[in-house]
Enzyme design. Structure first.
Site, PDB file in Angstrom:
ATOM      1  N   GLU A 144       1.827  -9.283   9.749  1.00  0.00           N
ATOM      2  CA  GLU A 144       0.497  -9.382  10.382  1.00  0.00           C
ATOM      3  C   GLU A 144       0.078 -10.794  10.796  1.00  0.00           C
ATOM      4  O   GLU A 144      -1.045 -11.226  10.540  1.00  0.00           O
ATOM      5  CB  GLU A 144      -0.563  -8.777   9.451  1.00  0.00           C
ATOM      6  CG  GLU A 144      -0.257  -7.345   9.064  1.00  0.00           C
ATOM      7  CD  GLU A 144      -1.227  -6.742   8.052  1.00  0.00           C
ATOM      8  OE1 GLU A 144      -2.065  -7.482   7.503  1.00  0.00           O
ATOM      9  OE2 GLU A 144      -1.161  -5.536   7.809  1.00  0.00           O
ATOM     10  N   GLU A 251       5.078   1.830   7.566  1.00  0.00           N
ATOM     11  CA  GLU A 251       3.953   2.148   6.662  1.00  0.00           C
ATOM     12  C   GLU A 251       3.206   3.368   7.179  1.00  0.00           C
ATOM     13  O   GLU A 251       2.005   3.333   7.424  1.00  0.00           O
ATOM     14  CB  GLU A 251       2.984   0.950   6.561  1.00  0.00           C
ATOM     15  CG  GLU A 251       3.645  -0.351   6.146  1.00  0.00           C
ATOM     16  CD  GLU A 251       2.642  -1.484   5.896  1.00  0.00           C
ATOM     17  OE1 GLU A 251       1.440  -1.224   5.752  1.00  0.00           O
ATOM     18  OE2 GLU A 251       3.080  -2.645   5.850  1.00  0.00           O
TER      19      GLU A 251
HETATM   20  C1  HAH Z   1      -1.107  -2.922   5.459  1.00  0.00           C
HETATM   21  N1  HAH Z   1      -2.104  -3.591   6.233  1.00  0.00           N
HETATM   22  C2  HAH Z   1      -0.285  -3.907   4.645  1.00  0.00           C
HETATM   23  O1  HAH Z   1       0.860  -4.304   5.363  1.00  0.00           O
HETATM   24  C3  HAH Z   1       0.177  -3.321   3.317  1.00  0.00           C
HETATM   25  O2  HAH Z   1       0.813  -4.319   2.577  1.00  0.00           O
HETATM   26  C4  HAH Z   1      -0.984  -2.780   2.519  1.00  0.00           C
HETATM   27  O3  HAH Z   1      -0.557  -2.260   1.269  1.00  0.00           O
HETATM   28  C5  HAH Z   1      -1.695  -1.764   3.319  1.00  0.00           C
HETATM   29  C6  HAH Z   1      -1.735  -1.878   4.664  1.00  0.00           C
HETATM   30  C7  HAH Z   1      -2.772  -2.775   7.192  1.00  0.00           C
HETATM   31  C8  HAH Z   1      -4.058  -3.275   7.725  1.00  0.00           C
HETATM   32  C9  HAH Z   1      -4.753  -2.486   8.569  1.00  0.00           C
HETATM   33  O4  HAH Z   1      -4.263  -1.293   8.920  1.00  0.00           O
HETATM   34  C10 HAH Z   1      -5.954  -2.930   9.099  1.00  0.00           C
HETATM   35  C11 HAH Z   1      -6.469  -4.144   8.764  1.00  0.00           C
HETATM   36  C12 HAH Z   1      -5.800  -4.926   7.912  1.00  0.00           C
HETATM   37  C13 HAH Z   1      -4.594  -4.486   7.392  1.00  0.00           C
END
Ligand code: HAH
Length: 346
Positions: A144, A251
């Site tokens: 990210e 994910e």
């Molecule tokens: C993910 N971010 C991460 O990669 C993961 O490590 C965590 O456990 C859950 C989600 C997703 C995310 C999003 O969909 C929107 C805003 C910020 C982060």
């Protein structure tokens, strides 16, 4: 479409998701050490042939103090994967979130210099990747790094503020030095949004052209019953794959609510029962997603779900805390949902 649950009476009940997809790609799941005991463990063994630590390998949990690593939770997951002949993906080496307090500051509490931060990044990545060398076949190296805003490029994280763009290439180089055989991924969400897709593409293309050791792009796949479309996902898969990179869905979950990316309080109109209408839409969405994945099996080297069942998912507390979600293929009793039968009949 005929009711996919009819498949329940005709398919071999001993087979799990991973078996139906054995000619396509490994099917993974993000887990906590607690999920590796009891009925959830049985479900995981039946349906999945790859695991990821949901939290245990993030920098905060695994490296809580500068001179102390907390290996136990991560090791438990690695042992489970090994004992059951599963693949293991590593998540994640460099992210703006879930970092330990010490990481960006010195003993006096001042922000550290770029030099010091890159040394810390190297030490962290070398130690973690070396420990699991040969077991973890793929790592989400940077997670990210790209901003959501169409007028920006990279997220203004502590990494970026202290090091500038360079931390990204460095993270890949350190990981590659520690395990030259591991497949190294850049991982992000909303990869099907046209603006974000383009920014991620620009970043990744630059890395490839600079001969940075990057081997894949992870499309997180935090999607919803309302979006995205098949065209949008296909476009992302094809665009990243055309750079010569592996693509993984890293994910996956399908929220029963419209997508929102920022935290907010629960409101009185946030009703959280799983309705028949949600169920129907979720079947259609999951069927569509897996059709797209199958159609692109040459490009896709893995599909990983983010959590095991609707009994517990990170979406129960994000973005709206206390609002129950039902994003997975197994219900709160760990039974396959209708969407499950929709995914395995093709
Ligand atoms: C993910 N971010 C991460 O990669 C993961 O490590 C965590 O456990 C859950 C989600 C997703 C995310 C999003 O969909 C929107 C805003 C910020 C982060």
């Amino acid at each position: 479409m005929a009711d996919p649950s009819l498949a329940q009476s005709t398919v071999d009940q001993k087979k799990g998701l991973k078996d139906f997809y054995q000619n396509y790609f490994p099917i993974g799941v993000a887990v906590s050490p607690q999920a590796l005991k009891g009925p959830e463990a049985e479900l995981i063994k039946k349906h999945f042939n790859s695991v990821t630590a949901e939290n245990a390998m993030k920098t905060g949990p695994i490296h809580p103090e500068e001179n102390r690593y907390n290996w136990e939770p991560a090791d438990l997951i690695v042992s489970f994967a090994k004992a059951n002949g599963m693949k293991m993906r590593g998540h994640t080496l460099c992210w703006h979130n879930q970092n330990p307090n010490w990481l960006f500051r010195n003993a006096k509490g001042d922000t550290i210099t770029k030099d010091v931060l890159l040394k810390r990044l190297k030490e962290h990545i070398t130690t973690v990747v070396t420990r699991y060398k040969g077991t973890i076949y793929a790592w989400d190296v940077v997670n990210e790094a790209v901003d959501d805003n169409n007028n920006k490029f990279l997220r203004e994280s502590a990494w970026y503020k202290i090091c500038g763009e360079e931390y990204i290439a460095k993270a890949f180089e350190y990981a590659h030095e520690a395990d030259p055989n591991a497949k190294l991924f850049y991982n992000d969400y909303a990869t099907e949004d046209p603006g974000k897709r383009e920014r991620i593409y620009q970043l990744v293309k630059k890395l490839v052209e600079a001969k940075v050791p990057i081997h894949g792009v992870g499309l997180q796949g935090h999607w919803s019953i309302y979006e995205p479309t098949d065209e949008a996902i296909e476009k992302s898969i094809e665009k990243f794959s055309a750079l010569g990179l592996d693509v993984q869905i890293t994910e996956l979950d399908v929220s029963v609510y419209p997508l929102e990316h920022s935290r907010r309080e629960r409101r009185p109109d946030d009703i959280d029962t799983f309705t028949t209408a949600m169920d129907e839409k979720q079947i259609t969405q999951y069927r569509m997603l897996f059709k797209v994945f199958r159609d692109h099996k040459e490009a896709i080297t893995g599909v990983t779900f983010w959590n095991v069942s609707d009994k517990h998912s990170w979406l129960d507390s994000f973005p709206v805390s206390g609002r129950k979600n039902y994003p997975l293929l197994f219900d709160q009793q760990l039974q396959p949902k209708k969407a499950y039968w929709g995914v395995i009949t093709f």
